[in-house]
Design a protein around this motif. Structure first.
Motif, PDB file in Angstrom:
ATOM      1  N   PRO A   1     -26.918   9.718  -7.939  1.00 43.91           N
ATOM      2  CA  PRO A   1     -26.986   9.127  -9.281  1.00 43.91           C
ATOM      3  C   PRO A   1     -25.713   8.332  -9.581  1.00 43.91           C
ATOM      4  N   GLY A   2     -25.880   7.193 -10.141  1.00 44.64           N
ATOM      5  CA  GLY A   2     -24.741   6.381 -10.538  1.00 44.64           C
ATOM      6  C   GLY A   2     -24.240   5.413  -9.489  1.00 44.64           C
ATOM      7  N   PHE A   3     -24.600   5.609  -8.220  1.00 43.05           N
ATOM      8  CA  PHE A   3     -24.064   4.733  -7.183  1.00 43.05           C
ATOM      9  C   PHE A   3     -24.523   3.294  -7.369  1.00 43.05           C
ATOM     10  N   LEU A   4     -25.812   3.090  -7.618  1.00 46.80           N
ATOM     11  CA  LEU A   4     -26.314   1.729  -7.771  1.00 46.80           C
ATOM     12  C   LEU A   4     -25.713   1.046  -8.996  1.00 46.80           C
ATOM     13  N   ALA A   5     -25.497   1.807 -10.058  1.00 47.22           N
ATOM     14  CA  ALA A   5     -24.806   1.239 -11.219  1.00 47.22           C
ATOM     15  C   ALA A   5     -23.380   0.858 -10.830  1.00 47.22           C
ATOM     16  N   GLY A   6     -22.756   1.660  -9.984  1.00 47.90           N
ATOM     17  CA  GLY A   6     -21.411   1.356  -9.504  1.00 47.90           C
ATOM     18  C   GLY A   6     -21.360   0.085  -8.675  1.00 47.90           C
ATOM     19  N   VAL A   7     -22.423  -0.163  -7.917  1.00 46.95           N
ATOM     20  CA  VAL A   7     -22.504  -1.406  -7.146  1.00 46.95           C
ATOM     21  C   VAL A   7     -22.487  -2.593  -8.108  1.00 46.95           C
ATOM     22  N   LEU A   8     -23.256  -2.480  -9.180  1.00 46.85           N
ATOM     23  CA  LEU A   8     -23.292  -3.571 -10.159  1.00 46.85           C
ATOM     24  C   LEU A   8     -21.971  -3.668 -10.916  1.00 46.85           C
ATOM     25  N   ASP A   9     -21.340  -2.539 -11.188  1.00 47.12           N
ATOM     26  CA  ASP A   9     -20.000  -2.558 -11.805  1.00 47.12           C
ATOM     27  C   ASP A   9     -19.022  -3.332 -10.936  1.00 47.12           C
ATOM     28  N   PHE A  10     -19.104  -3.115  -9.640  1.00 42.22           N
ATOM     29  CA  PHE A  10     -18.234  -3.799  -8.689  1.00 42.22           C
ATOM     30  C   PHE A  10     -18.370  -5.316  -8.845  1.00 42.22           C
ATOM     31  N   LEU A  11     -19.584  -5.796  -8.933  1.00 42.42           N
ATOM     32  CA  LEU A  11     -19.789  -7.241  -9.101  1.00 42.42           C
ATOM     33  C   LEU A  11     -19.360  -7.709 -10.479  1.00 42.42           C
ATOM     34  N   LEU A  12     -19.705  -6.954 -11.502  1.00 43.02           N
ATOM     35  CA  LEU A  12     -19.401  -7.361 -12.867  1.00 43.02           C
ATOM     36  C   LEU A  12     -17.899  -7.370 -13.158  1.00 43.02           C
ATOM     37  N   ALA A  13     -17.137  -6.610 -12.389  1.00 42.48           N
ATOM     38  CA  ALA A  13     -15.696  -6.534 -12.604  1.00 42.48           C
ATOM     39  C   ALA A  13     -14.948  -7.740 -12.051  1.00 42.48           C
ATOM     40  N   HIS A  14     -15.622  -8.577 -11.267  1.00 44.39           N
ATOM     41  CA  HIS A  14     -14.956  -9.725 -10.646  1.00 44.39           C
ATOM     42  C   HIS A  14     -15.895 -10.920 -10.741  1.00 44.39           C
ATOM     43  N   GLU A  15     -15.653 -11.775 -11.736  1.00 46.79           N
ATOM     44  CA  GLU A  15     -16.579 -12.875 -12.012  1.00 46.79           C
ATOM     45  C   GLU A  15     -16.851 -13.774 -10.807  1.00 46.79           C
ATOM     46  N   PRO A  16     -15.844 -14.125  -9.990  1.00 49.38           N
ATOM     47  CA  PRO A  16     -16.156 -14.959  -8.825  1.00 49.38           C
ATOM     48  C   PRO A  16     -17.162 -14.291  -7.870  1.00 49.38           C
ATOM     49  N   SER A  17     -17.047 -12.984  -7.696  1.00 50.85           N
ATOM     50  CA  SER A  17     -18.002 -12.266  -6.845  1.00 50.85           C
ATOM     51  C   SER A  17     -19.383 -12.249  -7.493  1.00 50.85           C
ATOM     52  N   LEU A  18     -19.416 -11.980  -8.788  1.00 51.17           N
ATOM     53  CA  LEU A  18     -20.680 -11.976  -9.513  1.00 51.17           C
ATOM     54  C   LEU A  18     -21.381 -13.322  -9.393  1.00 51.17           C
ATOM     55  N   MET A  19     -20.639 -14.395  -9.605  1.00 52.50           N
ATOM     56  CA  MET A  19     -21.249 -15.721  -9.569  1.00 52.50           C
ATOM     57  C   MET A  19     -21.676 -16.098  -8.149  1.00 52.50           C
ATOM     58  N   ALA A  20     -20.918 -15.687  -7.148  1.00 52.52           N
ATOM     59  CA  ALA A  20     -21.318 -15.949  -5.764  1.00 52.52           C
ATOM     60  C   ALA A  20     -22.628 -15.226  -5.458  1.00 52.52           C
ATOM     61  N   PHE A  21     -22.714 -13.962  -5.863  1.00 51.44           N
ATOM     62  CA  PHE A  21     -23.953 -13.205  -5.671  1.00 51.44           C
ATOM     63  C   PHE A  21     -25.117 -13.890  -6.380  1.00 51.44           C
ATOM     64  N   CYS A  22     -24.916 -14.235  -7.638  1.00 50.32           N
ATOM     65  CA  CYS A  22     -25.988 -14.837  -8.424  1.00 50.32           C
ATOM     66  C   CYS A  22     -26.427 -16.182  -7.852  1.00 50.32           C
ATOM     67  N   ASN A  23     -25.470 -16.989  -7.447  1.00 50.69           N
ATOM     68  CA  ASN A  23     -25.802 -18.298  -6.871  1.00 50.69           C
ATOM     69  C   ASN A  23     -26.550 -18.165  -5.548  1.00 50.69           C
ATOM     70  N   GLU A  24     -26.125 -17.231  -4.716  1.00 55.41           N
ATOM     71  CA  GLU A  24     -26.741 -17.088  -3.401  1.00 55.41           C
ATOM     72  C   GLU A  24     -28.101 -16.402  -3.437  1.00 55.41           C
ATOM     73  N   THR A  25     -28.351 -15.601  -4.465  1.00 52.05           N
ATOM     74  CA  THR A  25     -29.614 -14.854  -4.529  1.00 52.05           C
ATOM     75  C   THR A  25     -30.549 -15.359  -5.618  1.00 52.05           C
ATOM     76  N   GLY A  26     -30.094 -16.319  -6.424  1.00 51.11           N
ATOM     77  CA  GLY A  26     -30.932 -16.818  -7.507  1.00 51.11           C
ATOM     78  C   GLY A  26     -31.116 -15.809  -8.622  1.00 51.11           C
ATOM     79  N   THR A  27     -30.111 -14.982  -8.837  1.00 47.76           N
ATOM     80  CA  THR A  27     -30.165 -13.937  -9.859  1.00 47.76           C
ATOM     81  C   THR A  27     -29.411 -14.381 -11.099  1.00 47.76           C
ATOM     82  N   ASP A  28     -30.005 -14.198 -12.255  1.00 45.96           N
ATOM     83  CA  ASP A  28     -29.349 -14.501 -13.523  1.00 45.96           C
ATOM     84  C   ASP A  28     -28.242 -13.460 -13.758  1.00 45.96           C
ATOM     85  N   PRO A  29     -27.021 -13.883 -14.063  1.00 52.04           N
ATOM     86  CA  PRO A  29     -25.939 -12.919 -14.302  1.00 52.04           C
ATOM     87  C   PRO A  29     -26.262 -11.914 -15.409  1.00 52.04           C
TER      88      PRO A  29
END
Length: 98
Positions: A49-77
């Motif tokens: 429990p909580g691990f997958l939320a932690g994965v998203l926390d990891f991305l949300l804590a670093h905007e360049p990583s979040l935007m790279a993920f979103c751009n490469e996967t077509g995911t809305d931030p």
């Protein structure tokens, strides 16, 4: 919606994020260093429990990583943020005020 999976559920978003992290050596090394988890433990940890939320926390804590993920996967931030909130449930229930 994530372009690669076509799914929008919070688990699907987090699993897509984890796959994206695992597919990028620099990102994976950063994730492992920050979380203290070893690469061989990820599969078991993902069931915790909580691990997958932690994965998203990891991305949300670093905007360049979040935007790279979103751009490469077509995911809305915003979807990443909403998925994290859904995975955590209502944080207000965890921290009652005194």
């Amino acid at each position: 919606m994530t372009e690669k999976t076509g799914e929008t559920g919070p688990d699907a978003v987090a699993v897509t994020a984890l796959g994206w992290i695992a597919g990028n050596e620099d990102m994976l090394n950063r994730f492992l260093a920050l979380t203290g988890i070893e690469a061989g433990q990820i599969r078991n940890a993902a069931a915790e429990p909580g691990f997958l939320a932690g994965v998203l926390d990891f991305l949300l804590a670093h905007e360049p990583s979040l935007m790279a993920f979103c751009n490469e996967t077509g995911t809305d931030p915003d979807l990443v943020q909403h998925a994290r909130e859904e995975l955590l449930g209502n944080p207000g229930d965890e921290w009652p005020s005194t």
